[in-house]
Design a protein around this motif. Structure first.
Motif, PDB file in Angstrom:
ATOM      1  N   ALA A 146      60.831  28.608   7.868  1.00  0.00           N
ATOM      2  CA  ALA A 146      59.882  28.552   7.124  1.00  0.00           C
ATOM      3  C   ALA A 146      59.969  28.286   5.554  1.00  0.00           C
ATOM      4  N   SER A 147      59.186  27.919   4.803  1.00  0.00           N
ATOM      5  CA  SER A 147      59.507  27.692   3.412  1.00  0.00           C
ATOM      6  C   SER A 147      58.972  28.957   2.630  1.00  0.00           C
ATOM      7  N   PRO A 148      59.219  29.196   1.472  1.00  0.00           N
ATOM      8  CA  PRO A 148      58.553  30.414   0.624  1.00  0.00           C
ATOM      9  C   PRO A 148      57.046  30.144   0.849  1.00  0.00           C
ATOM     10  N   LEU A 149      56.516  31.267   0.780  1.00  0.00           N
ATOM     11  CA  LEU A 149      54.804  31.333   1.220  1.00  0.00           C
ATOM     12  C   LEU A 149      54.148  31.357  -0.099  1.00  0.00           C
ATOM     13  N   ASN A 150      53.260  30.524  -0.244  1.00  0.00           N
ATOM     14  CA  ASN A 150      52.396  30.388  -1.387  1.00  0.00           C
ATOM     15  C   ASN A 150      51.062  31.233  -0.985  1.00  0.00           C
ATOM     16  N   LEU A 151      50.863  32.292  -1.606  1.00  0.00           N
ATOM     17  CA  LEU A 151      49.787  33.472  -1.168  1.00  0.00           C
ATOM     18  C   LEU A 151      48.478  33.516  -1.764  1.00  0.00           C
ATOM     19  N   GLY A 152      48.227  32.800  -2.671  1.00  0.00           N
ATOM     20  CA  GLY A 152      46.980  32.545  -3.450  1.00  0.00           C
ATOM     21  C   GLY A 152      46.589  33.847  -4.028  1.00  0.00           C
ATOM     22  N   LYS A 153      45.349  33.903  -4.638  1.00  0.00           N
ATOM     23  CA  LYS A 153      45.018  35.248  -5.559  1.00  0.00           C
ATOM     24  C   LYS A 153      43.528  35.451  -5.487  1.00  0.00           C
ATOM     25  N   GLY A 154      42.966  36.315  -6.110  1.00  0.00           N
ATOM     26  CA  GLY A 154      41.703  36.687  -6.347  1.00  0.00           C
ATOM     27  C   GLY A 154      41.421  38.180  -5.351  1.00  0.00           C
ATOM     28  N   VAL A 155      40.178  37.923  -4.691  1.00  0.00           N
ATOM     29  CA  VAL A 155      39.510  39.054  -4.010  1.00  0.00           C
ATOM     30  C   VAL A 155      38.789  38.398  -2.802  1.00  0.00           C
ATOM     31  N   THR A 156      38.644  39.446  -1.912  1.00  0.00           N
ATOM     32  CA  THR A 156      38.094  38.928  -0.708  1.00  0.00           C
ATOM     33  C   THR A 156      37.386  40.120  -0.264  1.00  0.00           C
ATOM     34  N   ARG A 157      36.188  39.902   0.858  1.00  0.00           N
ATOM     35  CA  ARG A 157      35.631  41.071   1.419  1.00  0.00           C
ATOM     36  C   ARG A 157      35.762  41.221   2.730  1.00  0.00           C
ATOM     37  N   LEU A 165      43.720  40.028  -3.441  1.00  0.00           N
ATOM     38  CA  LEU A 165      44.527  39.040  -2.524  1.00  0.00           C
ATOM     39  C   LEU A 165      45.903  39.098  -3.456  1.00  0.00           C
ATOM     40  N   PRO A 166      46.802  38.787  -2.608  1.00  0.00           N
ATOM     41  CA  PRO A 166      46.972  38.842  -1.091  1.00  0.00           C
ATOM     42  C   PRO A 166      46.747  39.929  -0.380  1.00  0.00           C
ATOM     43  N   ALA A 167      46.040  40.346   0.813  1.00  0.00           N
ATOM     44  CA  ALA A 167      45.640  41.464   1.293  1.00  0.00           C
ATOM     45  C   ALA A 167      46.749  42.476   1.427  1.00  0.00           C
ATOM     46  N   PRO A 168      46.503  43.703   1.338  1.00  0.00           N
ATOM     47  CA  PRO A 168      47.521  44.661   1.419  1.00  0.00           C
ATOM     48  C   PRO A 168      48.295  44.645   2.698  1.00  0.00           C
ATOM     49  N   ALA A 169      47.682  44.416   3.778  1.00  0.00           N
ATOM     50  CA  ALA A 169      48.324  44.286   5.018  1.00  0.00           C
ATOM     51  C   ALA A 169      49.423  43.081   4.875  1.00  0.00           C
ATOM     52  N   THR A 170      49.028  42.220   4.477  1.00  0.00           N
ATOM     53  CA  THR A 170      49.910  40.731   4.001  1.00  0.00           C
ATOM     54  C   THR A 170      50.885  41.073   3.310  1.00  0.00           C
ATOM     55  N   GLU A 185      43.053  29.969  -6.033  1.00  0.00           N
ATOM     56  CA  GLU A 185      41.923  31.028  -5.864  1.00  0.00           C
ATOM     57  C   GLU A 185      41.459  30.913  -4.478  1.00  0.00           C
ATOM     58  N   GLY A 186      41.983  32.134  -3.742  1.00  0.00           N
ATOM     59  CA  GLY A 186      41.651  32.171  -2.483  1.00  0.00           C
ATOM     60  C   GLY A 186      42.880  32.606  -1.479  1.00  0.00           C
ATOM     61  N   GLU A 187      42.443  33.230  -0.400  1.00  0.00           N
ATOM     62  CA  GLU A 187      43.422  33.767   0.438  1.00  0.00           C
ATOM     63  C   GLU A 187      44.141  32.399   1.273  1.00  0.00           C
ATOM     64  N   LEU A 188      45.383  32.444   0.776  1.00  0.00           N
ATOM     65  CA  LEU A 188      46.157  31.077   1.474  1.00  0.00           C
ATOM     66  C   LEU A 188      46.857  31.725   2.894  1.00  0.00           C
ATOM     67  N   VAL A 189      47.466  32.926   2.513  1.00  0.00           N
ATOM     68  CA  VAL A 189      48.078  33.749   3.624  1.00  0.00           C
ATOM     69  C   VAL A 189      47.390  34.779   4.440  1.00  0.00           C
ATOM     70  N   THR A 190      47.001  34.830   5.492  1.00  0.00           N
ATOM     71  CA  THR A 190      46.246  35.841   6.218  1.00  0.00           C
ATOM     72  C   THR A 190      47.200  36.807   6.843  1.00  0.00           C
ATOM     73  N   PRO A 191      46.801  37.873   7.319  1.00  0.00           N
ATOM     74  CA  PRO A 191      47.704  38.988   7.842  1.00  0.00           C
ATOM     75  C   PRO A 191      48.179  38.329   9.181  1.00  0.00           C
ATOM     76  N   THR A 192      47.383  37.752   9.954  1.00  0.00           N
ATOM     77  CA  THR A 192      47.845  37.323  11.069  1.00  0.00           C
ATOM     78  C   THR A 192      48.769  36.079  10.860  1.00  0.00           C
ATOM     79  N   GLY A 193      48.989  35.085   9.973  1.00  0.00           N
ATOM     80  CA  GLY A 193      49.759  34.112  10.029  1.00  0.00           C
ATOM     81  C   GLY A 193      51.115  35.021   9.188  1.00  0.00           C
ATOM     82  N   ALA A 194      50.952  35.919   8.416  1.00  0.00           N
ATOM     83  CA  ALA A 194      52.036  36.597   7.760  1.00  0.00           C
ATOM     84  C   ALA A 194      52.811  37.311   8.868  1.00  0.00           C
ATOM     85  N   ALA A 195      52.189  37.970   9.818  1.00  0.00           N
ATOM     86  CA  ALA A 195      52.754  38.410  11.008  1.00  0.00           C
ATOM     87  C   ALA A 195      53.680  37.804  11.847  1.00  0.00           C
TER      88      ALA A 195
END
Length: 291
Positions: A146-157, A165-170, A185-195
């Motif tokens: 995989a390439s380096p991961l673009n994470l995104g930024k901001g907050v989510t609920r 963001l990125p989420a602490p588990a990510t 702005e937004g969650e580009l990498v989810t915990p599931t995708g990161a895992a």
């Protein structure tokens, strides 16, 4: 050997990974029949072709009925290990969920047995994680990059309220993985995708030497004004670089060996340099030190 390279310019999630595999030729019917071995009910699978900012992609969806309660890692492990899936799929999927549980435990200061999955432990994540392992096996893929991961930024609920963001588990899951953020702005990498990627990938970096056979795109749920929200994947034949070629691995990693030699005839250094370069060393140098 068959290899896949995930181009994560717009992040990665479980459904995007499965969308990629379907776009590369994975049969949805074969995926359904394998996932049925989990004996998890109350969900349906669907996929469709769509266009994300002029780029064709496959959208994978898990439609879930009303879900009761939460699941712990032992619950999920029992579901996977109690299935008739192949040993490799069971081992990979269990390991991915173990790493998710460990990440959640560190984030929340809890023990592993006390971690209750909310978003991650839902049926869709079980399908995404196990489905990705099934798809990689059905496509005969031996190496995953995989390439380096673009994470995104901001907050989510989430279930714990507003989180950054990125989420602490990510973040926990991506320790040691190359990451970046280009102001999306937004969650580009989810915990599931990161895992999935951090557990299964053999390396991260520039695209390796790959004879490309197919290119697939998995669509994300959101739309962004400046980019197609897709995960792109290259599938093809990969050959390990020979030690004499001087090529670096996909992770661009180099091992540096250093030593202080106290008492050796200087005439031997030329012979040693010739032998080391012949064995595949990328470079060799000596420097006298006055102590």
């Amino acid at each position: 050997m068959k290899a896949i390279y995930f181009d994560c310019f717009s992040g990665a999630s479980g459904d995007m990974i499965l969308g990629c595999l379907l776009d590369l030729g994975l049969s949805l019917d074969s995926l359904k029949s394998q996932l049925a071995l989990l004996k998890v009910q109350n969900y349906t699978l669907a996929s469709r072709k769509l266009v994300k900012r002029n780029l064709s992609a496959t959208k994978f969806d898990v439609e879930i009925g009303h879900e009761h309660g939460h699941r712990t890692f032992p619950d999920i492990e029992a579901i996977i290990r109690g299935s008739d899936l192949s040993p490799q799929v069971k081992q990979r999927a269990t390991h991915i969920f173990l790493r998710l549980a460990e990440a959640e435990a560190r984030v929340h200061g809890a023990s592993l047995k006390d971690v209750h999955f909310h978003e991650v432990g839902a049926v869709d994540a079980i399908v995404d994680v196990t489905g990705a392992c099934i798809g990689l096996e059905l496509l005969g893929i031996s190496k995953i990059f995989a390439s380096p991961l673009n994470l995104g930024k901001g907050v989510t609920r989430g279930s714990h309220g507003v989180i950054p963001l990125p989420a602490p588990a990510t973040v926990e899951l991506l320790k040691g993985v190359p990451i970046y953020n280009n102001e999306v702005e937004g969650e580009l990498v989810t915990p599931t995708g990161a895992a999935i990627l951090s557990t299964l990938c053999d390396g991260f970096g520039e695209i390796p030497q790959l004879q490309i056979e197919r290119v697939g795109c998995g669509a994300g749920s959101r739309d962004y004004p400046d980019r197609p929200n897709v995960l792109r994947a290259f599938l093809g034949e990969f050959r390990e670089s020979s030690p004499q070629s001087g090529s670096l691995s996909v992770a661009n990693a180099v091992t540096v060996i250093e030593a202080n030699i106290d008492d050796m005839n200087p005439q031997i250094y030329g012979y040693l340099q010739e032998k080391m370069l012949g064995l595949g060393a990328l470079d060799f140098f000596t420097a006298p030190v006055q102590m």
